[in-house]
Design a protein around this motif. Structure first.
Motif, PDB file in Angstrom:
ATOM      1  N   ILE A  67     -54.839   6.872  47.082  1.00 33.12           N
ATOM      2  CA  ILE A  67     -54.425   8.220  47.449  1.00 33.12           C
ATOM      3  C   ILE A  67     -52.682   8.025  46.799  1.00 33.12           C
ATOM      4  O   ILE A  67     -51.779   8.526  47.270  1.00 33.12           O
ATOM      5  N   ARG A  68     -52.720   7.158  45.831  1.00 26.86           N
ATOM      6  CA  ARG A  68     -51.334   6.813  45.164  1.00 26.86           C
ATOM      7  C   ARG A  68     -51.214   7.441  43.742  1.00 26.86           C
ATOM      8  O   ARG A  68     -52.368   7.555  43.073  1.00 26.86           O
ATOM      9  N   PHE A  69     -50.008   7.804  43.691  1.00 28.09           N
ATOM     10  CA  PHE A  69     -49.635   8.063  42.112  1.00 28.09           C
ATOM     11  C   PHE A  69     -49.597   6.765  41.097  1.00 28.09           C
ATOM     12  O   PHE A  69     -50.315   6.816  40.353  1.00 28.09           O
ATOM     13  N   GLY A  70     -49.367   5.796  42.095  1.00 34.41           N
ATOM     14  CA  GLY A  70     -49.064   4.446  41.341  1.00 34.41           C
ATOM     15  C   GLY A  70     -48.078   4.103  40.321  1.00 34.41           C
ATOM     16  O   GLY A  70     -47.668   3.094  39.718  1.00 34.41           O
ATOM     17  N   ASP A  71     -47.386   5.215  40.077  1.00 34.54           N
ATOM     18  CA  ASP A  71     -46.158   5.371  39.028  1.00 34.54           C
ATOM     19  C   ASP A  71     -45.384   6.384  39.126  1.00 34.54           C
ATOM     20  O   ASP A  71     -45.893   7.667  39.553  1.00 34.54           O
ATOM     21  N   ASN A  72     -44.155   6.330  38.961  1.00 32.67           N
ATOM     22  CA  ASN A  72     -43.224   7.366  39.096  1.00 32.67           C
ATOM     23  C   ASN A  72     -42.908   8.522  38.018  1.00 32.67           C
ATOM     24  O   ASN A  72     -42.169   9.329  38.084  1.00 32.67           O
ATOM     25  N   ASP A  73     -43.589   7.901  37.051  1.00 31.73           N
ATOM     26  CA  ASP A  73     -43.633   8.847  35.630  1.00 31.73           C
ATOM     27  C   ASP A  73     -44.171   9.919  35.963  1.00 31.73           C
ATOM     28  O   ASP A  73     -43.817  11.328  35.874  1.00 31.73           O
ATOM     29  N   ARG A  74     -45.613   9.973  36.356  1.00 29.86           N
ATOM     30  CA  ARG A  74     -46.156  11.044  36.722  1.00 29.86           C
ATOM     31  C   ARG A  74     -45.777  11.774  38.000  1.00 29.86           C
ATOM     32  O   ARG A  74     -45.803  13.078  37.963  1.00 29.86           O
ATOM     33  N   LEU A  75     -45.271  11.288  39.167  1.00 28.31           N
ATOM     34  CA  LEU A  75     -44.872  11.869  40.067  1.00 28.31           C
ATOM     35  C   LEU A  75     -43.474  12.638  39.712  1.00 28.31           C
ATOM     36  O   LEU A  75     -43.308  13.624  40.246  1.00 28.31           O
ATOM     37  N   ALA A  76     -42.560  12.212  38.705  1.00 34.31           N
ATOM     38  CA  ALA A  76     -41.600  12.970  38.022  1.00 34.31           C
ATOM     39  C   ALA A  76     -41.943  14.252  37.607  1.00 34.31           C
ATOM     40  O   ALA A  76     -41.313  15.338  37.873  1.00 34.31           O
ATOM     41  N   ALA A  77     -43.158  14.244  36.956  1.00 33.82           N
ATOM     42  CA  ALA A  77     -43.660  15.474  36.219  1.00 33.82           C
ATOM     43  C   ALA A  77     -44.112  16.500  37.096  1.00 33.82           C
ATOM     44  O   ALA A  77     -43.963  17.623  37.200  1.00 33.82           O
ATOM     45  N   ARG A  78     -44.939  15.898  38.120  1.00 40.41           N
ATOM     46  CA  ARG A  78     -45.234  16.794  39.394  1.00 40.41           C
ATOM     47  C   ARG A  78     -44.076  17.299  40.054  1.00 40.41           C
ATOM     48  O   ARG A  78     -44.363  18.652  40.326  1.00 40.41           O
TER      49      ARG A  78
END
Length: 381
Positions: A155-166
């Motif tokens: 249940i992880r994004f695993g990176d903050n690049d995609r988190l930033a976009a979301r």
């Protein structure tokens, strides 16, 4: 409307900006914060606020900071337990650091910890969105990070690049700047002779995806160019521009968006579409619960804007239930679309290949209008 890197200076074109800071930029080789660099970045954020822009920070670094404090090897990433323990300690250090740096400019930092499930479930996504909007209304600067203390590998994004976009989607931001260890997207690996930075990209296609690699020079972060291109695809569905820029320099935002009088140095990805809020949320989801394989006729029907009918489905995989997101594949295995299923997996399997007038006998009730309705479906290709 954002058309150039320099447009990110304008509160009219870019009133709300998300800035992502990677671990390798925030934390030095000794495991301690790079305070001089961070002080300069905080000053840039304060300047953006003075220009009339709202800023959200997506900050990595908790695991790296915590691992140094606890003395754990491999930067705290030797095991899931190490990462969670490091994050528990590091989040305190990280939030205190941002509170201090922003506080020097009389700005209030607000810690927001998010897991993948917070943005994958519609209700929790809307709650997160409301929180971000309210914080910005109060004048606070949200500092967002993945809640690695409780997130597991599943249940992880695993990176903050995609988190930033979301986060940008949830906050209805105008643009995202991903500060990384490279000047932008290159036409081939930047270490190869003759590699050239691409200053602007109009939408992600197969050619752009082929340029992205999974490599990162730092060895600290968890992302790479491939995750950044994934982030672009998430952002563009909501009409959000995204910039990949080099954060190794002093005043990295100014360098990226041309505040020193030049055209800016980075790669600007222009949004080629603007889905509805719900479709942008569906398109940005990362975890699919199952797969529907469809025939060529159904492929053409989806591309014409139609719903997915049972007649066009050839195979059903996974254990999804009604309302879950499913992957829709063509006969050649290409991932064509994402959508929310109108039936549980066993019902879908029972309906494979059937016309609408044949379905009631199988289901025992009047069938729904589609297996995936066009209003709950997002094309990827």
């Amino acid at each position: 409307m954002i058309a150039h890197l320099t447009d990110l200076q304008s509160p009219e074109a870019c009133g709300r900006l998300v800035v992502k800071v990677g671990s390798a930029l925030l934390v030095g080789k000794d495991g301690k914060p790079r305070r001089k660099w961070l002080t300069g970045l905080a000053n840039e954020i304060a300047q953006a606020r003075d220009r009339g822009q709202e800023v959200i920070i997506v900050s990595s670094g908790a695991i790296a900071l915590g691992a140094a404090i606890l003395g754990l090897e491999k930067g705290g990433r030797g095991s899931l337990a190490d990462a969670q323990a490091s994050a528990a300690v590091g989040q305190i250090a990280l939030s205190s650091l941002w509170a201090e740096l922003l506080g020097n400019h009389e700005l209030t930092a607000a810690q927001v910890l998010i897991t993948l499930e917070d943005l994958e479930g519609r209700r929790r996504y809307l709650n997160a969105s409301a929180t971000l909007h309210r914080l910005l209304e109060t004048g606070a600067v949200p500092v967002v990070n993945e809640n690695d203390t409780v997130a597991t590998h599943e249940i992880r994004f695993g990176d903050n690049d995609r988190l930033a976009a979301r986060v940008a989607q949830a906050a209805k931001a105008n643009a995202v700047i991903l500060l990384s260890d490279i000047d932008g997207l290159y036409d081939k690996h930047p270490s190869e002779p003759g590699a050239s930075r691409i200053p602007m990209v109009w939408g992600v296609d197969d050619e752009v995806r082929a340029m992205a690699t999974g490599d990162s020079d730092s060895g600290i972060g968890s992302g790479g160019m491939r995750t950044k291109v994934n982030a672009v695809e998430i952002a563009e569905r909501a009409g959000i521009a995204l910039v990949i820029a080099n954060g190794k320099y002093d005043q990295p935002i100014a360098r990226a968006i041309g505040l020193h009088g030049d055209d800016g140095i980075g790669t600007l990805f222009l949004a080629r579409r603007h889905d509805t809020a719900r479709k942008a949320w569906i398109g940005g989801r990362l975890r699919m619960k199952g797969t529907l394989v469809i025939d060529e006729g159904a492929v053409n029907a989806l591309r014409d804007g139609n719903s997915l009918l049972a007649k066009g489905i050839t195979r059903v995989d996974g254990g999804f239930v009604r309302g879950d997101p499913v992957r829709i594949e063509g006969p050649d295995g290409e991932w064509l679309a994402k959508g929310l299923a109108e039936y549980d997996a066993p019902e879908c399997a029972a309906l494979v290949g059937l016309h609408t007038d044949e379905q009631e006998k199988v289901l025992g009730y009047t069938p729904r209008s589609a297996v995936v309705h066009r209003d709950q479906l997002v094309m990827l290709r």
